[in-house]
Design a protein around this motif. Structure first.
Motif, PDB file in Angstrom:
ATOM      1  N   GLY A 100      25.820 -90.890 -37.169  1.00 46.13           N
ATOM      2  CA  GLY A 100      26.405 -89.610 -37.538  1.00 46.13           C
ATOM      3  C   GLY A 100      27.335 -89.107 -36.454  1.00 46.13           C
ATOM      4  N   VAL A 101      28.568 -88.840 -36.817  1.00 44.45           N
ATOM      5  CA  VAL A 101      29.545 -88.286 -35.885  1.00 44.45           C
ATOM      6  C   VAL A 101      29.936 -86.916 -36.429  1.00 44.45           C
ATOM      7  CG1 VAL A 101      31.783 -88.583 -34.763  1.00 44.45           C
ATOM      8  CG2 VAL A 101      30.374 -90.597 -35.335  1.00 44.45           C
ATOM      9  N   ILE A 102      29.469 -85.852 -35.752  1.00 45.70           N
ATOM     10  CA  ILE A 102      29.630 -84.499 -36.266  1.00 45.70           C
ATOM     11  C   ILE A 102      30.541 -83.717 -35.338  1.00 45.70           C
ATOM     12  CG2 ILE A 102      28.417 -82.533 -37.240  1.00 45.70           C
ATOM     13  CD1 ILE A 102      27.332 -85.234 -38.252  1.00 45.70           C
ATOM     14  N   ALA A 103      31.660 -83.250 -35.843  1.00 42.83           N
ATOM     15  CA  ALA A 103      32.576 -82.432 -35.049  1.00 42.83           C
ATOM     16  C   ALA A 103      32.171 -80.963 -35.168  1.00 42.83           C
ATOM     17  CB  ALA A 103      34.008 -82.620 -35.540  1.00 42.83           C
ATOM     18  N   GLU A 104      32.211 -80.245 -34.055  1.00 44.70           N
ATOM     19  CA  GLU A 104      31.847 -78.830 -34.050  1.00 44.70           C
ATOM     20  C   GLU A 104      32.698 -78.084 -33.029  1.00 44.70           C
ATOM     21  OE1 GLU A 104      31.036 -75.472 -34.703  1.00 44.70           O
ATOM     22  OE2 GLU A 104      29.595 -76.645 -35.876  1.00 44.70           O
ATOM     23  N   VAL A 105      33.334 -76.979 -33.469  1.00 44.65           N
ATOM     24  CA  VAL A 105      34.187 -76.210 -32.567  1.00 44.65           C
ATOM     25  C   VAL A 105      33.427 -75.092 -31.856  1.00 44.65           C
ATOM     26  CG1 VAL A 105      36.257 -76.698 -33.897  1.00 44.65           C
ATOM     27  CG2 VAL A 105      34.918 -74.650 -34.431  1.00 44.65           C
ATOM     28  N   ASP A 106      32.260 -74.712 -32.387  1.00 48.45           N
ATOM     29  CA  ASP A 106      31.463 -73.630 -31.812  1.00 48.45           C
ATOM     30  C   ASP A 106      30.446 -74.224 -30.842  1.00 48.45           C
ATOM     31  OD1 ASP A 106      29.794 -71.546 -31.170  1.00 48.45           O
ATOM     32  OD2 ASP A 106      29.556 -70.833 -33.228  1.00 48.45           O
ATOM     33  N   GLU A 107      30.677 -74.033 -29.547  1.00 50.85           N
ATOM     34  CA  GLU A 107      29.801 -74.647 -28.549  1.00 50.85           C
ATOM     35  C   GLU A 107      28.366 -74.147 -28.660  1.00 50.85           C
ATOM     36  OE1 GLU A 107      29.546 -75.410 -23.702  1.00 50.85           O
ATOM     37  OE2 GLU A 107      31.043 -74.039 -24.548  1.00 50.85           O
ATOM     38  N   SER A 108      28.179 -72.865 -29.013  1.00 50.34           N
ATOM     39  CA  SER A 108      26.819 -72.328 -29.112  1.00 50.34           C
ATOM     40  C   SER A 108      26.035 -73.024 -30.212  1.00 50.34           C
ATOM     41  CB  SER A 108      26.856 -70.812 -29.356  1.00 50.34           C
ATOM     42  OG  SER A 108      27.468 -70.508 -30.602  1.00 50.34           O
TER      43      SER A 108
ATOM     44  N   ARG B 150      21.735 -76.877 -31.693  1.00 48.67           N
ATOM     45  CA  ARG B 150      21.211 -78.031 -32.436  1.00 48.67           C
ATOM     46  C   ARG B 150      20.735 -79.126 -31.477  1.00 48.67           C
ATOM     47  NH1 ARG B 150      19.877 -75.094 -36.182  1.00 48.67           N
ATOM     48  NH2 ARG B 150      21.450 -74.428 -37.662  1.00 48.67           N
ATOM     49  N   HIS B 151      21.402 -79.280 -30.360  1.00 50.95           N
ATOM     50  CA  HIS B 151      20.976 -80.285 -29.391  1.00 50.95           C
ATOM     51  C   HIS B 151      19.641 -79.899 -28.759  1.00 50.95           C
ATOM     52  CE1 HIS B 151      21.133 -82.499 -25.459  1.00 50.95           C
ATOM     53  NE2 HIS B 151      21.418 -83.475 -26.307  1.00 50.95           N
ATOM     54  N   GLN B 152      19.496 -78.619 -28.411  1.00 48.64           N
ATOM     55  CA  GLN B 152      18.245 -78.143 -27.832  1.00 48.64           C
ATOM     56  C   GLN B 152      17.076 -78.271 -28.804  1.00 48.64           C
ATOM     57  OE1 GLN B 152      19.350 -74.162 -26.683  1.00 48.64           O
ATOM     58  NE2 GLN B 152      19.969 -74.780 -24.619  1.00 48.64           N
ATOM     59  N   GLN B 153      17.378 -78.103 -30.105  1.00 46.37           N
ATOM     60  CA  GLN B 153      16.333 -78.213 -31.124  1.00 46.37           C
ATOM     61  C   GLN B 153      16.014 -79.655 -31.482  1.00 46.37           C
ATOM     62  OE1 GLN B 153      18.023 -75.879 -34.280  1.00 46.37           O
ATOM     63  NE2 GLN B 153      17.213 -73.956 -33.485  1.00 46.37           N
ATOM     64  N   GLY B 154      16.773 -80.605 -30.953  1.00 47.45           N
ATOM     65  CA  GLY B 154      16.516 -82.008 -31.229  1.00 47.45           C
ATOM     66  C   GLY B 154      17.189 -82.525 -32.482  1.00 47.45           C
ATOM     67  N   TRP B 155      18.094 -81.737 -33.038  1.00 43.62           N
ATOM     68  CA  TRP B 155      18.803 -82.180 -34.246  1.00 43.62           C
ATOM     69  C   TRP B 155      19.922 -83.154 -33.902  1.00 43.62           C
ATOM     70  CZ3 TRP B 155      17.806 -80.185 -39.309  1.00 43.62           C
ATOM     71  CH2 TRP B 155      16.708 -79.321 -39.344  1.00 43.62           C
ATOM     72  N   LEU B 156      20.383 -83.091 -32.677  1.00 46.28           N
ATOM     73  CA  LEU B 156      21.377 -84.039 -32.181  1.00 46.28           C
ATOM     74  C   LEU B 156      20.746 -84.896 -31.094  1.00 46.28           C
ATOM     75  CD1 LEU B 156      24.503 -81.747 -31.620  1.00 46.28           C
ATOM     76  CD2 LEU B 156      24.066 -83.226 -33.566  1.00 46.28           C
ATOM     77  N   MET B 157      21.060 -86.184 -31.125  1.00 53.39           N
ATOM     78  CA  MET B 157      20.551 -87.048 -30.065  1.00 53.39           C
ATOM     79  C   MET B 157      21.280 -86.787 -28.761  1.00 53.39           C
ATOM     80  SD  MET B 157      20.044 -90.641 -32.036  1.00 53.39           S
ATOM     81  CE  MET B 157      18.885 -90.808 -33.395  1.00 53.39           C
ATOM     82  N   GLU B 158      22.591 -86.627 -28.850  1.00 52.06           N
ATOM     83  CA  GLU B 158      23.347 -86.361 -27.647  1.00 52.06           C
ATOM     84  C   GLU B 158      24.687 -85.723 -28.004  1.00 52.06           C
ATOM     85  OE1 GLU B 158      25.091 -90.020 -25.763  1.00 52.06           O
ATOM     86  OE2 GLU B 158      23.657 -90.997 -27.100  1.00 52.06           O
ATOM     87  N   ILE B 159      25.253 -85.040 -27.023  1.00 51.12           N
ATOM     88  CA  ILE B 159      26.581 -84.458 -27.165  1.00 51.12           C
ATOM     89  C   ILE B 159      27.559 -85.383 -26.458  1.00 51.12           C
ATOM     90  CG2 ILE B 159      28.039 -82.478 -26.601  1.00 51.12           C
ATOM     91  CD1 ILE B 159      25.500 -80.761 -26.598  1.00 51.12           C
ATOM     92  N   THR B 160      28.606 -85.771 -27.156  1.00 48.36           N
ATOM     93  CA  THR B 160      29.540 -86.735 -26.578  1.00 48.36           C
ATOM     94  C   THR B 160      30.916 -86.561 -27.182  1.00 48.36           C
ATOM     95  OG1 THR B 160      29.977 -89.093 -26.253  1.00 48.36           O
ATOM     96  CG2 THR B 160      28.940 -88.461 -28.323  1.00 48.36           C
ATOM     97  N   THR B 161      31.904 -87.066 -26.472  1.00 48.00           N
ATOM     98  CA  THR B 161      33.261 -87.127 -27.005  1.00 48.00           C
ATOM     99  C   THR B 161      33.675 -88.565 -27.265  1.00 48.00           C
ATOM    100  OG1 THR B 161      34.158 -87.145 -24.751  1.00 48.00           O
ATOM    101  CG2 THR B 161      33.971 -84.997 -25.832  1.00 48.00           C
ATOM    102  N   SER B 162      32.717 -89.489 -27.121  1.00 52.50           N
ATOM    103  CA  SER B 162      32.998 -90.914 -27.281  1.00 52.50           C
ATOM    104  C   SER B 162      32.225 -91.487 -28.461  1.00 52.50           C
ATOM    105  CB  SER B 162      32.615 -91.672 -26.011  1.00 52.50           C
ATOM    106  OG  SER B 162      32.689 -93.073 -26.224  1.00 52.50           O
TER     107      SER B 162
END
Length: 492
Positions: free
Chosen positions: A268-276, A281-293
């Motif tokens: 899953g590659v999810i683009a998001e413009v709202d950093e908050s 979602r990352h803190q809640q474990g919904w994302l494995m990691e935040i990346t630009t790659s």
């Protein structure tokens, strides 16, 4: 200093007034609204907000409420945002006279839990503008009313405003909610912005203003099924392992996409413009990691039929807020599930009552010509009889509370939707209510689609009538020779 649930249920704090701390910059906030009120309308909005408070406080509150209106386009009453850990507490901790009221309080506080709510201080649960209440005074009053409510009273909610407790009876809903019920000629977005600023109506989305939002996990299941079926339809694949699912959005409902991709085995590659939203979602474990790659993306394979969903969902830590669960099922399945839950409560396998609900966009709940009823072709896609009948019918078939909203999902003025909450407390009455109400809650929509010409609905409702002789539905006669229409229209 934090307050207790007992203090929270004692009514609007007035003696003394809470300290005005303004907005908490540590949480995300709703975008500024631009209602473009006239000077007279601004005065009316201020007057409407002050009627919640005794006159001796008006000189203190009027200037700050006016400032909120000018700065944010609405009077949220930030001073009265309660200092409490806002979350869904066990229902036996709420001071109340009936467990049904406690269950509703539990649901309200879950909707406003900062882990669940999109903009908690503006009482927005999801969708950018899905309000639980219009202002904090309404929250305090509702909690107080629920703590005082008996089984012979019903709380009436007018677009966030608690009109009051009215005499009723134990078989009546404990709360009846309407949101945004403005007359059709004044159902434009511009009209909404003005009326919301005046404090006389609000946008409850589908489950925010009916206290039934369970967090983004609710949409995970639907998103899982959507992605799987997209794979089957467009790729001819049941196994999506190794496929890349590219989409955008991690707020509210769209937060489900990343987790759904993981469950079905995609990258899953999810683009998001709202950093908050991204960080949340990352803190809640919904994302494995935040990346630009893209090269850093990883995936795991899971399964997603309903049985597998029940077995595996817990492993993915989908619960945000209350201990809620989601499952799609047909009419028979819903009744069976509800009855099983109620019996589990009765035997002590489940240690507390359980609330069941559904998203309002279900088969009977929503009249929306651009989404839920877009496949209704008899010209009635714009008619809202089904949603209104759903709301009314659930109310006298055992629902603990019912809600009817203008808007939700596709926007204000574009949809009418109805929903319910039903407390399963282990009693025989709860089991009977579940059987009666859930049967109607599904059959209403199936019968409507049958009459509109849907063949699957025709077959389903016919089969249901054979199983339940008390159900009698008006069936349409098929026009087998459609040329009679052309011939008749050519004749003068």
């Amino acid at each position: 200093m934090m307050i207790s649930l007992q203090e929270l249920c004692s009514g609007i704090p007035l003696h003394p007034l809470p300290q005005n701390r303004g907005r908490d910059e540590g949480v995300p906030h709703s975008p500024v609204r631009t209602p473009q009120l006239s000077a007279q309308e601004e005065k009316l909005a201020l007057e409407n907000s002050l009627r919640y408070f005794p006159h001796e406080h008006h000189s203190t509150l009027a200037p700050e409420f006016a400032e909120e209106l000018r700065r944010f386009g609405h009077i949220y009453m930030y001073r009265f945002c309660p200092r409490i850990h806002m979350r869904a507490y066990p229902i036996n901790e709420y001071p109340c006279k009936t467990k049904k009221a406690a269950a509703i309080m539990h649901m309200i506080m879950n909707n406003l839990d900062p882990l669940v709510a999109q903009f908690p201080q503006e009482l927005v649960t999801y969708g950018g503008n899905g309000q639980v209440f219009s202002n904090w005074a309404q929250f305090w009053l509702v909690m107080h009313y629920l703590s005082e409510m008996t089984e012979d009273q019903t709380l009436v909610m007018y677009s966030g405003h608690p009109l009051g407790l009215f005499p009723s009876h134990p078989g009546a809903p404990r709360v009846v909610i309407t949101n945004g019920m403005v007359i059709p000629n004044y159902s434009s977005r511009k009209d909404y912005e003005k009326m919301f600023a005046l404090g006389v109506t609000m946008y409850g989305q589908m489950t925010a203003g009916s206290y039934c939002y369970i967090g983004p996990q609710g949409i995970v299941h639907g998103t899982v099924l959507t992605v799987l079926n997209a794979g089957r339809r467009y790729l001819g694949l049941d196994d999506l392992a190794g496929k890349v699912f590219v989409t955008s959005g991690l707020g509210g409902m769209s937060g489900a996409q990343a987790k759904a991709a993981t469950i079905v085995g995609c990258i899953g590659v999810i683009a998001e413009v709202d950093e908050s939203a991204l960080v949340k979602r990352h803190q809640q474990g919904w994302l494995m990691e935040i990346t630009t790659s893209l090269d850093e993306c990883v995936h795991r394979k899971q399964y997603s039929d309903n049985i597998r969903w029940i077995r595996e969902a817990g492993r993915h830590k989908l619960v945000v807020g209350s201990q809620a669960r989601i499952l799609y099922s047909d009419q028979k399945g819903r009744i069976s599930i509800a009855v099983s839950i109620n019996r589990a409560v009765a035997t002590g396998q489940v240690k507390a009552p359980v609330v069941i609900s559904r998203d309002h966009h279900d088969v009977s709940g929503t009249d929306s010509p651009y989404r839920e009823t877009s496949n209704v072709y008899d010209g009635s896609a714009y008619c809202a009889d089904m949603a209104v009948q759903n709301f009314v019918g659930d109310s006298f078939r055992g629902a603990t509370w019912v809600a009817l909203h203008n808007g939700g999902g596709v926007g204000w003025g574009e949809v009418i939707n109805g929903g319910f909450g039903l407390v399963l407390d282990g009693s025989p009455e709860a089991e009977q209510n579940a059987k009666t109400m859930l049967s109607w809650d599904v059959s209403n929509g199936v019968a409507r689609r049958c009459w509109s010409g849907n063949r699957n609905a025709y077959d389903t409702i016919t089969r249901t009538m054979e199983e339940d002789r008390s159900l009698r539905v008006t069936l349409p006669y098929e026009i087998r020779d459609r040329s009679v229409l052309d011939v008749a229209l050519r004749e003068k």
